[in-house]
Design a protein around this motif. Structure first.
Motif, PDB file in Angstrom:
ATOM      1  N   VAL A 102     -14.503   7.081   0.435  1.00 21.27           N
ATOM      2  CA  VAL A 102     -13.090   7.131   0.806  1.00 21.27           C
ATOM      3  C   VAL A 102     -12.866   6.586   2.219  1.00 21.27           C
ATOM      4  O   VAL A 102     -11.857   5.925   2.485  1.00 21.27           O
ATOM      5  CB  VAL A 102     -12.543   8.571   0.661  1.00 21.27           C
ATOM      6  CG1 VAL A 102     -11.108   8.672   1.120  1.00 21.27           C
ATOM      7  CG2 VAL A 102     -12.662   9.033  -0.777  1.00 21.27           C
ATOM      8  N   GLU A 103     -13.808   6.813   3.107  1.00 24.31           N
ATOM      9  CA  GLU A 103     -13.677   6.305   4.478  1.00 24.31           C
ATOM     10  C   GLU A 103     -13.708   4.774   4.497  1.00 24.31           C
ATOM     11  O   GLU A 103     -12.965   4.136   5.235  1.00 24.31           O
ATOM     12  CB  GLU A 103     -14.791   6.887   5.359  1.00 24.31           C
ATOM     13  CG  GLU A 103     -14.754   6.410   6.798  1.00 24.31           C
ATOM     14  CD  GLU A 103     -13.469   6.753   7.565  1.00 24.31           C
ATOM     15  OE1 GLU A 103     -13.228   6.108   8.604  1.00 24.31           O
ATOM     16  OE2 GLU A 103     -12.696   7.633   7.128  1.00 24.31           O
TER      17      GLU A 103
ATOM     18  N   ARG B 253     -10.373   3.641   3.301  1.00 26.67           N
ATOM     19  CA  ARG B 253      -9.391   3.827   4.383  1.00 26.67           C
ATOM     20  C   ARG B 253      -9.463   2.670   5.372  1.00 26.67           C
ATOM     21  O   ARG B 253      -8.441   2.073   5.724  1.00 26.67           O
ATOM     22  CB  ARG B 253      -9.638   5.160   5.096  1.00 26.67           C
ATOM     23  CG  ARG B 253      -8.561   5.489   6.135  1.00 26.67           C
ATOM     24  CD  ARG B 253      -8.977   6.636   7.032  1.00 26.67           C
ATOM     25  NE  ARG B 253     -10.067   6.283   7.934  1.00 26.67           N
ATOM     26  CZ  ARG B 253      -9.949   5.476   8.994  1.00 26.67           C
ATOM     27  NH1 ARG B 253      -8.798   4.908   9.287  1.00 26.67           N
ATOM     28  NH2 ARG B 253     -10.995   5.212   9.750  1.00 26.67           N
ATOM     29  N   LYS B 254     -10.678   2.304   5.778  1.00 28.88           N
ATOM     30  CA  LYS B 254     -10.855   1.197   6.724  1.00 28.88           C
ATOM     31  C   LYS B 254     -10.399  -0.121   6.114  1.00 28.88           C
ATOM     32  O   LYS B 254      -9.750  -0.934   6.776  1.00 28.88           O
ATOM     33  CB  LYS B 254     -12.312   1.101   7.180  1.00 28.88           C
ATOM     34  CG  LYS B 254     -12.711   2.202   8.135  1.00 28.88           C
ATOM     35  CD  LYS B 254     -14.170   2.076   8.525  1.00 28.88           C
ATOM     36  CE  LYS B 254     -14.580   3.202   9.451  1.00 28.88           C
ATOM     37  NZ  LYS B 254     -16.020   3.203   9.717  1.00 28.88           N
TER      38      LYS B 254
ATOM     39  N   ALA C 189      -5.539   2.280   6.508  1.00 35.67           N
ATOM     40  CA  ALA C 189      -4.714   3.473   6.294  1.00 35.67           C
ATOM     41  C   ALA C 189      -5.133   4.601   7.226  1.00 35.67           C
ATOM     42  O   ALA C 189      -6.261   4.632   7.720  1.00 35.67           O
ATOM     43  CB  ALA C 189      -4.846   3.936   4.843  1.00 35.67           C
ATOM     44  N   GLY C 190      -4.233   5.527   7.445  1.00 31.55           N
ATOM     45  CA  GLY C 190      -4.533   6.697   8.257  1.00 31.55           C
ATOM     46  C   GLY C 190      -5.326   7.719   7.472  1.00 31.55           C
ATOM     47  O   GLY C 190      -6.237   8.356   7.991  1.00 31.55           O
ATOM     48  N   LYS C 191      -4.967   7.875   6.180  1.00 31.87           N
ATOM     49  CA  LYS C 191      -5.624   8.880   5.350  1.00 31.87           C
ATOM     50  C   LYS C 191      -5.668   8.407   3.899  1.00 31.87           C
ATOM     51  O   LYS C 191      -4.683   7.887   3.383  1.00 31.87           O
ATOM     52  CB  LYS C 191      -4.849  10.197   5.434  1.00 31.87           C
ATOM     53  CG  LYS C 191      -5.463  11.320   4.648  1.00 31.87           C
ATOM     54  CD  LYS C 191      -4.647  12.593   4.807  1.00 31.87           C
ATOM     55  CE  LYS C 191      -5.290  13.721   4.006  1.00 31.87           C
ATOM     56  NZ  LYS C 191      -4.517  14.952   4.105  1.00 31.87           N
ATOM     57  N   VAL C 192      -6.820   8.584   3.261  1.00 28.91           N
ATOM     58  CA  VAL C 192      -6.982   8.246   1.845  1.00 28.91           C
ATOM     59  C   VAL C 192      -7.528   9.475   1.135  1.00 28.91           C
ATOM     60  O   VAL C 192      -8.504  10.073   1.580  1.00 28.91           O
ATOM     61  CB  VAL C 192      -7.939   7.049   1.648  1.00 28.91           C
ATOM     62  CG1 VAL C 192      -8.233   6.828   0.171  1.00 28.91           C
ATOM     63  CG2 VAL C 192      -7.348   5.788   2.262  1.00 28.91           C
ATOM     64  N   THR C 193      -6.873   9.832   0.027  1.00 28.83           N
ATOM     65  CA  THR C 193      -7.311  10.966  -0.776  1.00 28.83           C
ATOM     66  C   THR C 193      -7.347  10.559  -2.240  1.00 28.83           C
ATOM     67  O   THR C 193      -6.668   9.617  -2.649  1.00 28.83           O
ATOM     68  CB  THR C 193      -6.360  12.172  -0.628  1.00 28.83           C
ATOM     69  OG1 THR C 193      -5.043  11.764  -0.996  1.00 28.83           O
ATOM     70  CG2 THR C 193      -6.363  12.708   0.799  1.00 28.83           C
TER      71      THR C 193
ATOM     72  N   ALA D 198      -3.300   6.194  -0.409  1.00 28.85           N
ATOM     73  CA  ALA D 198      -3.537   5.723   0.957  1.00 28.85           C
ATOM     74  C   ALA D 198      -2.236   5.922   1.721  1.00 28.85           C
ATOM     75  O   ALA D 198      -1.255   5.229   1.452  1.00 28.85           O
ATOM     76  CB  ALA D 198      -3.952   4.262   0.952  1.00 28.85           C
ATOM     77  N   ASP D 199      -2.246   6.900   2.608  1.00 33.21           N
ATOM     78  CA  ASP D 199      -1.022   7.280   3.320  1.00 33.21           C
ATOM     79  C   ASP D 199       0.109   7.540   2.318  1.00 33.21           C
ATOM     80  O   ASP D 199       1.256   7.156   2.522  1.00 33.21           O
ATOM     81  CB  ASP D 199      -0.615   6.211   4.344  1.00 33.21           C
ATOM     82  CG  ASP D 199      -1.628   6.082   5.474  1.00 33.21           C
ATOM     83  OD1 ASP D 199      -2.338   7.069   5.766  1.00 33.21           O
ATOM     84  OD2 ASP D 199      -1.725   4.979   6.054  1.00 33.21           O
TER      85      ASP D 199
END
Length: 171
Positions: A83-84, A87-88, A92-96, A66-67
């Motif tokens: 993943v979205e 993220r919420k 976080a800005g981006k989760v991978t 997460a970021d």
């Protein structure tokens, strides 16, 4: 350099780091419940087939970034992580999904054997509420051949997890 082998952990099949974590948490009794299989239980489907339980009774321990910061998500074996939604939840800005190197660096275990606690580093932990629907779940014991049973609320507590809803919704 001499290395010591944890003979109890070896006897039960647990990874020595995981066995140490169980003892530190006062969960020595879990060592005796660890089950070792001759065939790998790397995937939730393999584990469920070996144990003879429902796929949703498998607890997957999945690392995401997460970021760029590792986070552990505990998810039932029949579901996928959205993943979205993670993220919420984290803001976080981006989760991978983490790669194998980050998983091993963060947890000290290889993908397919990551337990829900007893990791090399402390991370934020999210547990999908779907795990709480069961009386008992099974999770990896630090190797791709070992699993252990645990009551879901106990799992969440010992993992220091926050219960959340982060699984993909089916249409």
């Amino acid at each position: 350099m001499t290395t010591t082998v944890d003979t109890d952990a070896e006897e039960f099949g647990a990874h020595p780091r995981f066995a140490e974590a169980l003892r530190a948490l006062g969960l020595e009794d879990v060592l005796a419940r660890i089950r070792r299989f001759p065939e790998a239980t790397r995937t939730a489907a393999e584990a469920a087939a070996a144990i003879g339980c429902e796929l949703s009774q498998i607890c997957k321990s999945l690392i995401f970034a997460a970021d760029g910061v590792p986070v552990l998500v505990l998810m039932d074996g029949a579901s996928r992580v959205d993943v979205e939604r993670v993220r919420k939840e984290l803001g976080a800005g981006k989760v991978t999904r983490a790669d194998a190197g980050l998983v091993r660096e963060t947890t000290g275990y290889a993908i397919g054997g990551v337990p829900p606690f007893g990791h090399r580093t402390r991370t934020r932990v999210l547990a999908d509420r779907s795990l709480l629907a069961h009386e008992l779940v099974w999770a990896a014991a630090g190797t791709p051949y070992t699993v252990f049973p645990i009551e879901p609320r106990e799992l969440v507590a010992h993992a220091g997890a926050t219960p959340v809803d982060v699984r993909e919704r089916t249409a």
